[in-house]
Scaffold this motif. Structure first.
Motif, PDB file in Angstrom:
ATOM      1  N   GLY A 186       5.690  -0.211  11.103  1.00 56.29           N
ATOM      2  CA  GLY A 186       4.289  -0.258  11.507  1.00 56.29           C
ATOM      3  C   GLY A 186       3.481  -1.180  10.623  1.00 56.29           C
ATOM      4  N   PRO A 187       2.148  -1.177  10.781  1.00 58.45           N
ATOM      5  CA  PRO A 187       1.279  -2.062   9.986  1.00 58.45           C
ATOM      6  C   PRO A 187       1.455  -1.840   8.480  1.00 58.45           C
ATOM      7  CG  PRO A 187       0.074  -1.098  11.808  1.00 58.45           C
ATOM      8  CD  PRO A 187       1.388  -0.381  11.757  1.00 58.45           C
ATOM      9  N   VAL A 188       1.367  -2.924   7.739  1.00 58.56           N
ATOM     10  CA  VAL A 188       1.542  -2.881   6.281  1.00 58.56           C
ATOM     11  C   VAL A 188       0.364  -3.596   5.619  1.00 58.56           C
ATOM     12  CG1 VAL A 188       2.966  -3.614   4.326  1.00 58.56           C
ATOM     13  CG2 VAL A 188       4.057  -2.844   6.451  1.00 58.56           C
ATOM     14  N   ARG A 189      -0.184  -2.970   4.614  1.00 59.68           N
ATOM     15  CA  ARG A 189      -1.226  -3.595   3.806  1.00 59.68           C
ATOM     16  C   ARG A 189      -0.688  -3.813   2.389  1.00 59.68           C
ATOM     17  NH1 ARG A 189      -6.267  -3.718   5.970  1.00 59.68           N
ATOM     18  NH2 ARG A 189      -7.230  -3.974   3.907  1.00 59.68           N
ATOM     19  N   ALA A 190      -1.294  -4.739   1.699  1.00 60.02           N
ATOM     20  CA  ALA A 190      -0.841  -5.042   0.341  1.00 60.02           C
ATOM     21  C   ALA A 190      -2.032  -5.375  -0.541  1.00 60.02           C
ATOM     22  CB  ALA A 190       0.136  -6.202   0.346  1.00 60.02           C
ATOM     23  N   HIS A 191      -1.829  -5.118  -1.827  1.00 61.68           N
ATOM     24  CA  HIS A 191      -2.807  -5.520  -2.846  1.00 61.68           C
ATOM     25  C   HIS A 191      -2.191  -6.688  -3.606  1.00 61.68           C
ATOM     26  CE1 HIS A 191      -6.053  -5.244  -5.736  1.00 61.68           C
ATOM     27  NE2 HIS A 191      -5.163  -5.258  -6.713  1.00 61.68           N
ATOM     28  N   ALA A 247       0.836  -1.200   0.000  1.00 60.36           N
ATOM     29  CA  ALA A 247       0.000   0.000   0.000  1.00 60.36           C
ATOM     30  C   ALA A 247       0.869   1.247   0.000  1.00 60.36           C
ATOM     31  CB  ALA A 247      -0.916  -0.005   1.218  1.00 60.36           C
ATOM     32  N   GLY A 248       0.483   2.222  -0.823  1.00 62.99           N
ATOM     33  CA  GLY A 248       1.215   3.476  -0.902  1.00 62.99           C
ATOM     34  C   GLY A 248       2.394   3.458  -1.840  1.00 62.99           C
ATOM     35  N   ARG A 249       2.620   2.336  -2.527  1.00 64.54           N
ATOM     36  CA  ARG A 249       3.755   2.223  -3.456  1.00 64.54           C
ATOM     37  C   ARG A 249       3.243   1.892  -4.854  1.00 64.54           C
ATOM     38  NH1 ARG A 249       8.823  -0.229  -0.021  1.00 64.54           N
ATOM     39  NH2 ARG A 249       8.146   0.548   2.030  1.00 64.54           N
ATOM     40  N   GLY A 261      -8.412  -8.847  -7.180  1.00 67.26           N
ATOM     41  CA  GLY A 261      -7.384  -9.025  -6.174  1.00 67.26           C
ATOM     42  C   GLY A 261      -7.879  -8.884  -4.751  1.00 67.26           C
ATOM     43  N   VAL A 262      -6.944  -8.914  -3.812  1.00 72.73           N
ATOM     44  CA  VAL A 262      -7.226  -8.841  -2.378  1.00 72.73           C
ATOM     45  C   VAL A 262      -6.436  -7.691  -1.768  1.00 72.73           C
ATOM     46  CG1 VAL A 262      -6.804  -9.989  -0.163  1.00 72.73           C
ATOM     47  CG2 VAL A 262      -7.784 -11.280  -2.070  1.00 72.73           C
ATOM     48  N   ASP A 263      -7.085  -6.885  -0.958  1.00 73.01           N
ATOM     49  CA  ASP A 263      -6.415  -5.868  -0.145  1.00 73.01           C
ATOM     50  C   ASP A 263      -6.506  -6.314   1.301  1.00 73.01           C
ATOM     51  OD1 ASP A 263      -5.659  -3.455  -1.889  1.00 73.01           O
ATOM     52  OD2 ASP A 263      -7.715  -3.885  -2.518  1.00 73.01           O
ATOM     53  N   ALA A 264      -5.360  -6.537   1.944  1.00 78.61           N
ATOM     54  CA  ALA A 264      -5.375  -7.038   3.317  1.00 78.61           C
ATOM     55  C   ALA A 264      -4.095  -6.659   4.037  1.00 78.61           C
ATOM     56  CB  ALA A 264      -5.550  -8.557   3.325  1.00 78.61           C
ATOM     57  N   GLU A 265      -4.161  -6.726   5.362  1.00 75.14           N
ATOM     58  CA  GLU A 265      -2.982  -6.455   6.190  1.00 75.14           C
ATOM     59  C   GLU A 265      -2.066  -7.664   6.194  1.00 75.14           C
ATOM     60  OE1 GLU A 265      -1.760  -5.383  10.839  1.00 75.14           O
ATOM     61  OE2 GLU A 265      -3.878  -5.497  10.250  1.00 75.14           O
ATOM     62  N   ILE A 266      -0.766  -7.397   6.195  1.00 80.78           N
ATOM     63  CA  ILE A 266       0.238  -8.452   6.304  1.00 80.78           C
ATOM     64  C   ILE A 266       0.667  -8.576   7.762  1.00 80.78           C
ATOM     65  CG2 ILE A 266       2.551  -9.199   5.612  1.00 80.78           C
ATOM     66  CD1 ILE A 266       2.199  -7.550   3.055  1.00 80.78           C
ATOM     67  N   VAL A 267       0.641  -9.804   8.284  1.00 84.94           N
ATOM     68  CA  VAL A 267       1.071 -10.028   9.668  1.00 84.94           C
ATOM     69  C   VAL A 267       2.163 -11.080   9.683  1.00 84.94           C
ATOM     70  CG1 VAL A 267      -1.094  -9.313  10.732  1.00 84.94           C
ATOM     71  CG2 VAL A 267      -0.811 -11.689  10.026  1.00 84.94           C
ATOM     72  N   SER A 268       3.228 -10.817  10.416  1.00 78.75           N
ATOM     73  CA  SER A 268       4.329 -11.761  10.512  1.00 78.75           C
ATOM     74  C   SER A 268       3.987 -12.862  11.516  1.00 78.75           C
ATOM     75  CB  SER A 268       5.611 -11.055  10.950  1.00 78.75           C
ATOM     76  OG  SER A 268       6.665 -11.995  11.125  1.00 78.75           O
TER      77      SER A 268
END
Length: 388
Positions: free
Chosen positions: A267-272, A125-127, A152-159
């Motif tokens: 911090g939190p990261v989201r991805a498409h 997100a944001g790139r 596609g999917v937009d969701a938060e990435i968690v380690s």
């Protein structure tokens, strides 16, 4: 893949056929030179590499769309070189006036759940620039990954660290994309899109409600991962075929992993994420081309080049080399420059399986009579200075 290698490979089957070398060619190097010199005038490295470049554009599970597209281009090249489709009953010895150059396509019963990847991308997100995309890395999807919903999917990435059950239970993964450096599955996928034999990390994450998984890659030391930072290792491990979870997974390279870790540290990261794959029932095919011998056509030299596996070197180079060998030999045969006494057989299909089947399907071939020699063209474009 050099002209010298190609010429020597063709010279191999020319020399094993009953021929008479010039009297002056008494030394081994001179004997080869008398054959390789005219070969070098015909053989085209550009043509071979054009085939390699086309084939390496596909992920090639057996019977998959990419596998069949690769076989189809080989057939087109054979037809252009003058090979004609073999008719039933033609047998080892063509009738008078029948073609010396023939090909056929052999099919087996359809395989189930054959996996074909069609495209993928992941963008933080944001790139604007994708973290990874299918067009530049065909190993980014582990075998058996499902498609995302359209768009596609937009969701938060968690380690989830190493991906153990305890680590998975520490965070809420429902509706999120897990990120781990653990392997995708606990068993071998067999390269047929059927997935791992037992549930692995992705399956356990799916059971907890995760929508996808990012899997870090660590290559063997000889692959020089620090130098080849965008490389992703081809794995036979796949995802279990699960029609309930339908979860996607993406392999991430060292370069992508570093970018992702740096982003997560802030911090939190989201991805498409977009993945497009299909599961189908498809027949498994192989291509058999032959130059029928003039003296002992029932005896043969067999070349094989396996099509499956996604690499340019492993084994698009073998496919391209053998196709160009077939063309060059056809040109020389029609020009009267060679006249093999024994049959030359060329196979394109599934590694080891294609030769096993070719040998076993005819009793004369597995009793030492019909097949005298063989050569596997596998990873013939290696540059160890670059790959390690």
């Amino acid at each position: 893949m050099t002209r010298r290698f190609c010429a020597l490979a063709i010279a191999t089957f020319v020399l094993v056929a009953p021929i008479v070398l010039p009297a002056q060619a008494t030394e081994p190097n001179k004997a080869y030179t008398s054959i390789t010199d005219p070969i070098a005038k015909i053989l085209s490295g550009d043509k071979a590499f054009a085939t390699v470049n086309y084939v390496q554009g596909f992920y090639r599970n057996p019977a998959s769309r990419g596998f069949d597209a690769s076989l189809d281009t080989v057939v087109k090249l054979l037809i252009a070189a003058g090979y004609v489709e073999e008719t039933p009953g033609m047998g080892y010895v063509p009738a008078k006036g029948a073609p010396r150059l023939t090909y056929r396509i052999e099919s087996k019963a359809a395989l189930t759940n054959v996996w074909s990847p069609l495209g993928a991308s992941i963008t933080l997100a944001g790139r604007a620039k994708p973290l990874e995309q299918w067009s530049t890395n065909h190993d980014m999807l582990p075998s058996g990954s499902w498609s995302t919903p359209p768009g596609g999917v937009d969701a938060e990435i968690v380690s989830v660290g190493g991906g153990s059950d305890a680590e998975l239970d520490k965070v809420d993964v429902k509706g999120k994309i897990i990120y781990s450096e653990a392997p995708a599955g606990a068993g071998r996928g067999g390269g047929r899109g059927r997935g791992a034999a037992t549930p692995g990390l992705v399956a356990r994450a799916a059971a907890r409600g995760a929508v996808g998984a990012l899997l870090g890659q660590r290559l063997p030391a000889y692959n020089q991962q620090e130098k080849n930072r965008a490389a992703i290792n081809f794995q036979t491990n796949g995802l279990p075929y699960d029609t309930t979870a339908r979860i996607f997974a993406v392999n991430v390279s060292l370069a992508a992993r570093d970018t992702l870790n740096a982003a997560l540290a802030k911090g939190p990261v989201r991805a498409h994420v977009v993945t497009e794959t299909v599961f189908e029932n498809r027949p498994e095919r192989k291509v058999v081309a032959e130059i029928h011998g003039s003296i002992a056509p029932e005896e043969r030299f067999v070349y094989s080049a396996h099509v499956q596996e996604p690499g340019a070197n492993d084994n698009a180079t073998g496919v391209g080399l053998l196709a160009e060998m077939a063309r060059t030999a056809a040109v020389m045969l029609k020009a009267g420059q060679i006249n093999p006494g024994r049959t030359i057989t060329m196979l394109w299909g599934v590694e080891t399986q294609q030769t096993h089947e070719f040998i076993q399907e005819d009793s004369a071939r597995h009793n030492g009579i019909a097949i005298k020699w063989g050569m596997s063209l596998d990873i013939v474009g290696e540059n160890t200075a670059l790959t390690g």
